[in-house]
Design a protein around this motif. Structure first.
Motif, mmCIF file in Angstrom:
data_model
loop_
_atom_site.group_PDB
_atom_site.id
_atom_site.type_symbol
_atom_site.label_atom_id
_atom_site.label_comp_id
_atom_site.label_asym_id
_atom_site.label_seq_id
_atom_site.Cartn_x
_atom_site.Cartn_y
_atom_site.Cartn_z
ATOM 1 N N ARG A 95 -7.257 4.411 4.178
ATOM 2 C CA ARG A 95 -6.327 4.549 5.299
ATOM 3 C C ARG A 95 -5.725 3.180 5.632
ATOM 4 N N ARG A 96 -4.929 2.684 4.704
ATOM 5 C CA ARG A 96 -4.213 1.422 4.847
ATOM 6 C C ARG A 96 -3.056 1.414 3.869
ATOM 7 N N ASP A 97 -2.227 0.404 3.929
ATOM 8 C CA ASP A 97 -1.079 0.332 3.038
ATOM 9 C C ASP A 97 -1.512 0.000 1.614
ATOM 10 N N PHE A 98 -0.822 0.592 0.660
ATOM 11 C CA PHE A 98 -1.016 0.284 -0.751
ATOM 12 C C PHE A 98 0.346 0.157 -1.412
ATOM 13 N N GLY A 99 0.547 -0.945 -2.112
ATOM 14 C CA GLY A 99 1.807 -1.166 -2.806
ATOM 15 C C GLY A 99 1.580 -1.586 -4.242
ATOM 16 N N THR A 100 2.662 -1.746 -4.985
ATOM 17 C CA THR A 100 2.530 -2.125 -6.391
ATOM 18 C C THR A 100 1.930 -3.524 -6.539
ATOM 19 N N ALA A 101 2.103 -4.369 -5.534
ATOM 20 C CA ALA A 101 1.496 -5.704 -5.603
ATOM 21 C C ALA A 101 -0.025 -5.611 -5.587
ATOM 22 N N ASP A 102 -0.558 -4.571 -4.949
ATOM 23 C CA ASP A 102 -2.007 -4.356 -4.939
ATOM 24 C C ASP A 102 -2.483 -3.822 -6.278
#
Length: 292
Positions: free
Chosen positions: A29-36
């Motif tokens: 329950r947090r942000d996830f992006g391609t950088a992660d």
């Protein structure tokens, strides 16, 4: 080339994910992006990915296409469009004409959440599926085991439409049950226009105590039924983090396919996804991403 054919991203401040409100989803329950994702993918030798819709929201699909245009890791997007809408052809055309539209490779709907087990058989939905095929796009099947009979009828009714089964239809791994799932999967696999993703297995197992032995019967059933040239690897990141790290998912799939010949493993880890979704294929190691 190794391809992760199934992952997601989300930014909760921009697009709330109410499905994450359940206590068991707290870990993601947090942000996830391609950088992660990028460092994990790079460490696993993953060169390209397919970004898959999360919400039934055209705005999300537009954002994903724009992301694919800007992010070399993302080679294709499986987006969302309302299959039952009479103007779905216009919607697909509009998506393709927008930023990153050339990266649209498929469409998906959250059929698993539909109360009607025959939702895929509705005339308006079948019309929408034909439109997806006419546009040269794949359709990702996200169904549960009890919805497989209708999925089988649907793919038989649309033999020219390529379908990709997500997460092997979420078999009951935690309960250790193979039937009736296995029989229905084999029947689906008899249709040559269907492919499947070896993905999402760890979260269908006992999340706090899964093992390769738990996953193996389901993976072997799929590989035997479809054959390696119709199976593709997908991490289902970041959902997989509820049960395993990205590295664990990749390693477990490596182990589950260890009995295949090298050219067969190459299909599972890239060849099938490139062929089915029409992804770019570098001409040499480290080549830049080419337009789809």
């Amino acid at each position: 080339m190794r391809v992760d054919a199934h992952h997601h991203v989300w930014e909760l401040g921009r697009r709330p994910q109410t499905w994450l409100d359940e206590p068991e989803s707290a870990a993601i329950r947090r942000d996830f992006g391609t950088a992660d994702l990028a460092p994990h993918a790079r460490a696993a030798g993953i060169e390209h990915t397919v970004l898959v819709q999360v919400l039934p929201d055209l705005a999300e699909t537009r954002e994903f296409l724009a992301l694919a245009a800007a992010e070399p890791l993302v080679a294709g997007v499986v987006g969302w469009a309302d299959l039952a809408a009479p103007d779905i052809a216009d919607t697909l055309a509009e998506l393709r004409q927008g930023p990153g539209g050339e990266h649209l490779v498929g469409v998906r709907h959250l059929v698993q959440g539909e109360a009607d087990p025959a939702w895929l058989a509705r005339p308006d939905v079948r019309r929408g599926l034909r439109t997806v095929g006419d546009a040269g796009l794949c359709y990702d099947l996200l169904v549960l085991p009890h919805q497989l009979p209708c999925a089988i009828e649907t793919v038989r009714a649309l033999p020219d439409q390529p379908f990709v089964l997500d997460h092997l239809a979420k078999p009951p791994i935690a309960r250790g049950e193979l039937e009736p799932w296995a029989g229905r999967l084999r029947e689906l696999a008899r249709e040559p226009n269907v492919f499947c993703k070896l993905s999402g297995l760890v979260t269908e197992a006992r999340r706090d105590a899964w093992s390769l032995a738990d996953l193996r019967p389901y993976a072997e059933t799929a590989l035997e039924a479809f054959g390696p040239d119709r199976v593709m690897f997908g991490s289902d990141w970041p959902v997989c983090l509820l049960a395993a790290s990205y590295e664990q998912v990749v390693d477990s799939t490596d182990e589950l396919t260890n009995g295949l010949q090298s050219h067969e493993r190459a299909q599972v880890f890239g060849g099938t996804a490139v062929r089915v979704y029409g992804l770019p294929e570098p001409t040499s190691p480290g080549a830049e991403k080419e337009p789809i």
